[in-house]
Write a protein that holds these residues in place. Structure first.
Motif, PDB file in Angstrom:
ATOM      1  N   GLN A 296       0.602  -1.288  -0.055  1.00 57.99           N
ATOM      2  CA  GLN A 296       0.016   0.050   0.253  1.00 57.99           C
ATOM      3  C   GLN A 296       0.854   1.255   0.034  1.00 57.99           C
ATOM      4  OE1 GLN A 296      -2.816   0.554   3.415  1.00 57.99           O
ATOM      5  NE2 GLN A 296      -4.089   1.649   2.072  1.00 57.99           N
TER       6      GLN A 296
ATOM      7  N   LYS B  36      -3.228   5.319  -1.654  1.00 57.68           N
ATOM      8  CA  LYS B  36      -4.008   4.417  -2.553  1.00 57.68           C
ATOM      9  C   LYS B  36      -4.435   3.115  -1.892  1.00 57.68           C
ATOM     10  CE  LYS B  36      -2.326   6.142  -6.354  1.00 57.68           C
ATOM     11  NZ  LYS B  36      -3.202   6.787  -7.463  1.00 57.68           N
ATOM     12  N   GLY B  37      -5.271   2.473  -2.581  1.00 62.00           N
ATOM     13  CA  GLY B  37      -5.667   1.269  -1.930  1.00 62.00           C
ATOM     14  C   GLY B  37      -4.625  -0.018  -1.810  1.00 62.00           C
ATOM     15  N   PRO B  38      -4.646  -1.006  -1.004  1.00 60.28           N
ATOM     16  CA  PRO B  38      -3.682  -2.029  -0.943  1.00 60.28           C
ATOM     17  C   PRO B  38      -3.669  -2.806  -2.627  1.00 60.28           C
ATOM     18  CG  PRO B  38      -5.096  -2.155   0.618  1.00 60.28           C
ATOM     19  CD  PRO B  38      -5.935  -1.182  -0.258  1.00 60.28           C
TER      20      PRO B  38
END
Lengths: 115, 116
Positions: free
Chosen positions: A38, A42-44
């Motif tokens: 991550q 941002k998203g994972p």
């Protein structure tokens, strides 16, 4: 329920060296173990995963090992580069027919690559 | 789109207001998950959808939280009477349906919710 512990919480390595992050899980029924990266804001992002029927999986500079007996799994990053700097999360799930494969996550490791 | 889309990306609201968060999964993915990530913490499971039904709501923290999914696609997470402890990043993930389970979950970039 499942409990996942992750160590270390922070890790700094020199560029070019290797980094290792370790996780343990509590539920022996868990059979799927993904790793996510991550970046800030941002998203994972899934970087690698392993299922309980194999002990090791490798994808270029990234590898994951799984020890079902000891209930632990590890992420190995070799030849680290500055762009590897991020927070890494391990996770575990108990697969079932048609899911539910909800993930239980570790608390994350902040990896910093020193140029 | 190619990935999971979430909106809004940021939401600031006053304590006590209701909020709706939207997730548009990857086309064709029948499984949809909501997670919550508090500051500096790991991800906490909230709810899972298979199609339009939610067989697992065990992670919803209180009855102020609800979610629905219509048409097997878009999902909405609603928080009523928001509290300051609801401040977090709400993440949505989707994965394909499978008979064998354990398909990779792909995440959106989340909605950062701040309760004043």
């Amino acid at each position: 329920g499942e409990n996942v512990e992750q160590h270390p919480s922070t890790l700094s390595v020199q560029e070019g060296d290797s980094a290792v992050i370790k996780c343990t899980y509590s539920d022996s029924a868990s059979n799927y173990f993904p790793w996510y990266k991550q970046e800030l804001g941002k998203g994972p992002q899934l970087i690698i995963d392993i299922r309980s029927n194999v002990g090791e999986k490798k994808d270029q500079r990234i590898a994951v090992t799984l020890n079902k007996t000891a209930k632990h799994f590890s992420l190995h990053i070799t030849e680290t580069q500055p762009e590897d700097s991020a927070v890494y999360f391990c996770a575990a799930s108990i697969g079932a027919n048609f899911g539910n494969e909800k993930l239980t996550f570790g608390t994350g490791t902040r990896l910093t690559i020193i140029p | 789109g190619a990935g999971v889309s979430q909106s809004p990306s940021n939401k600031v609201t006053e304590k006590g207001k209701d909020v709706e968060l939207r997730c548009d999964p990857i086309s064709g993915h029948t499984a949809l998950y909501w997670y919550r990530q508090s500051l500096g913490q790991g991800l906490e499971f909230l709810i899972y959808f298979q199609g339009n039904s939610a067989p697992d709501k065990s992670g919803l923290p209180s009855d102020r939280f609800s979610a629905e999914r219509t048409g097997g696609s878009v999902s909405t997470l609603t928080i009523q009477r928001t509290q300051q402890e609801d401040s977090a990043v709400y993440l949505c993930a989707s994965s394909p349906e499978t008979l064998s389970g354990n398909q990779p979950q792909h995440f959106g970039d989340g909605t950062r919710l701040s309760i004043l």
